[in-house]
Design an enzyme around this catalytic site. Sequence first.
Site, PDB file in Angstrom:
ATOM      1  CG  ASP B 210      17.927  -5.245  25.780  1.00 21.77           C
ATOM      2  OD1 ASP B 210      19.147  -5.250  25.519  1.00 21.77           O
ATOM      3  OD2 ASP B 210      17.044  -5.462  24.923  1.00 21.77           O
ATOM      4  CD  GLN B 213      20.397  -1.115  19.275  1.00 21.48           C
ATOM      5  OE1 GLN B 213      21.288  -0.325  18.940  1.00 21.48           O
ATOM      6  NE2 GLN B 213      19.943  -2.044  18.460  1.00 21.48           N
ATOM      7  CB  CYS B 383      13.068  -7.582  16.725  1.00 23.94           C
ATOM      8  SG  CYS B 383      13.844  -8.615  15.498  1.00 23.94           S
TER       9      CYS B 383
HETATM   10  C1  LIG Z   1      17.299  -3.370  22.103  1.00 26.66           C
HETATM   11  C2  LIG Z   1      17.779  -4.711  21.654  1.00 26.66           C
HETATM   12  N1  LIG Z   1      17.720  -5.740  22.506  1.00 26.66           N
HETATM   13  C3  LIG Z   1      18.154  -6.959  22.164  1.00 26.66           C
HETATM   14  C4  LIG Z   1      18.677  -7.215  20.920  1.00 26.66           C
HETATM   15  C5  LIG Z   1      19.103  -8.608  20.604  1.00 26.66           C
HETATM   16  O1  LIG Z   1      20.460  -8.693  20.352  1.00 26.66           O
HETATM   17  P1  LIG Z   1      21.056 -10.078  19.882  1.00 26.66           P
HETATM   18  O2  LIG Z   1      20.332 -10.431  18.617  1.00 26.66           O
HETATM   19  O3  LIG Z   1      22.488  -9.812  19.667  1.00 26.66           O
HETATM   20  O4  LIG Z   1      20.780 -11.054  20.957  1.00 26.66           O
HETATM   21  C6  LIG Z   1      18.765  -6.172  20.005  1.00 26.66           C
HETATM   22  C7  LIG Z   1      19.333  -6.420  18.663  1.00 26.66           C
HETATM   23  O5  LIG Z   1      18.751  -6.332  17.635  1.00 26.66           O
HETATM   24  C8  LIG Z   1      18.292  -4.896  20.379  1.00 26.66           C
HETATM   25  O6  LIG Z   1      18.324  -3.879  19.508  1.00 26.66           O
END
Ligand SMILES: Cc1ncc(COP(=O)(O)O)c(C=O)c1O
Lengths: 162, 426
Positions: B210, B213, B383
């Site tokens: 992922d 960031q 989150c």
């Molecule tokens: C580490 C990480 N992964 C995934 C996401 C999800 O991104 P998105 O909401 O653009 O799908 C975020 C965003 O808040 C994040 O910080």
Amino acid sequence: MAGLEDLYREIILDHYRNPRNRGELEVPPATMTEGFNPLCGDEIQVYLQVTDGTISEVRIGGQGCSISQSSASMMSTAVVGKSIDEARDVLRQFKEMMSIHEHGLEGDDAAPADDRPGASGLGDLEALRGVVKFPVRIKCATLGWNTLDQALVLSEAGSPTE
Amino acid sequence: MDTEVSGKPPVGTFDVAALKAEFPLLQREVHGRPIVYLDSGATSQKPQAVLDAMDRYYAEINANVHRGAYHIAERATMAVESARASLARFLGAPSAEEVVFTKNATESINLVAHSWGRTNLAEGDVVLLTMLEHHANIVPWQQLAAERGVEVRWIPVDDQGRLDLANLDALLHGVRLLAVTAASNVTGALPPIRRLADAAHAVGATVLVDASQWVPHQPTDVTGWDADFVAVTGHKMLGPTGIGALWGRRELLDAMPPFLGGGSMIQNVTVDGFTPAEVPTRFEAGTQPIAEIVGWHAAIDVLDGLGMEAVAAHECDLTEYALRTLADRFGDDLAIHGPAGVVADGAVVRGGTLSLAYRDVHPHDLSQVLDQHGVCVRAGHHCAKPLMKVLGVNATARASLYLYNDESDVDALADALADAGDFFAS
Ligand SMILES: Cc1ncc(COP(=O)(O)O)c(C=O)c1O
């Protein structure tokens, strides 16, 4: 412009620093209902003792920001001694006060709230009216109340009807 | 579109004042004060070049892609495919055909969970996550666990919010997929992706990174990581909302069934059934957010113009300045979750994500007072509830730095924090 003093009224800070009815009740005979604010992780427990259809005792547990904590504290003083129906009525009025109406979409700052004193029968709870100008915080103010809503359902189901 | 829409700030120098001037939103005031935007971890602001590129797309070449043979449809198709090529290069991907457009990183991860996961994982298989993950890289695997009896296992974190890899070998036993963030959105920690990928591959596991960031802040090389899947999201890297991508190894993507069904993702449809299209079209059902793709391309041009090495160096310096300034001014009154220093053992181990705990002021109240100073920080669990639990908090106030921030923004944060302390002193 909505300033901090609209949000942090003195009575709100007072309930935050000196929360009323904080603690637990023995379950059973009381009921315990838990609520979460999925946005910020605040959590709350509402303990309710209903005797002969009247809310005889309320205790609040959990932790959160000044708005969620003070709102729950004020809620506890507002509903104790009331019947379930009366408590539902306060709940409905409070949630009405916390809802954003269509005009809230206009302009950058939220719509002017109805600031007339005594516009509702909510008493001290009126101090929370300013929260609606800070839409992100509405969920904080309503956390305790939504939990109360579930607690009332639970108490009704659990206690034999009068 | 690629040559028409690039807005290039000066190359080589890192003139933050000039750079800020490229972002219309950073010119505005809130509550009578200049905005101090410190929530780029949630979403970045957009430079004028991105806004212009999207406007120009709608004004000049708006048409559905891969469908019409007329001039503007050809141009729109070219715009989408050149954006794909640009993104592939930006990520260090071997081929543009391995880049699938999605709505955001969340959808990218869900695509892998549904399509690859449901084809390759069965009861008893292990998905290894880390305690640093965002819900986007947790919940899709928990859904699969509930549906398939897949086991979800966790790599723990240490007291500085970094991965604790002491028992990695044991944790990898039976693992079919390692899904790990390249940069924590809470502690700023930067896990050692290549080392993790090597260890996972050694037991035959597939590796999903992922990079939500990471990509906005550091040079990215998916090949150097030796990853198998990488999820990215456009809105955190100067691009518009509503557009993201999944990069995947060609042979993995080729073997995967479609995710969503509909137009564009098929080769043929009869009353008896359908034949899916080739990769990447197979995973791009329905009309794509074309203007957003074009805007993202313009964002990549801006980042290329600055150079990601220069962006990373600027943020590294600024993060060090922030850690130093906040420690000097607040001492023990302020705790910052995450690695104590930017560099450890010769490697950069944290980015400019600063999760703050200030005295006993609740993060929501803290961010509300900061807002009166025009300072935008995020309050909440970000989150990442499992991580918050390990850190022993329900919420933090998070300031996240980006390329358009400078020392004056950090100073404004410190001044606002001091004021918040006074306001809530009881
Ligand atoms: C580490 C990480 N992964 C995934 C996401 C999800 O991104 P998105 O909401 O653009 O799908 C975020 C965003 O808040 C994040 O910080």
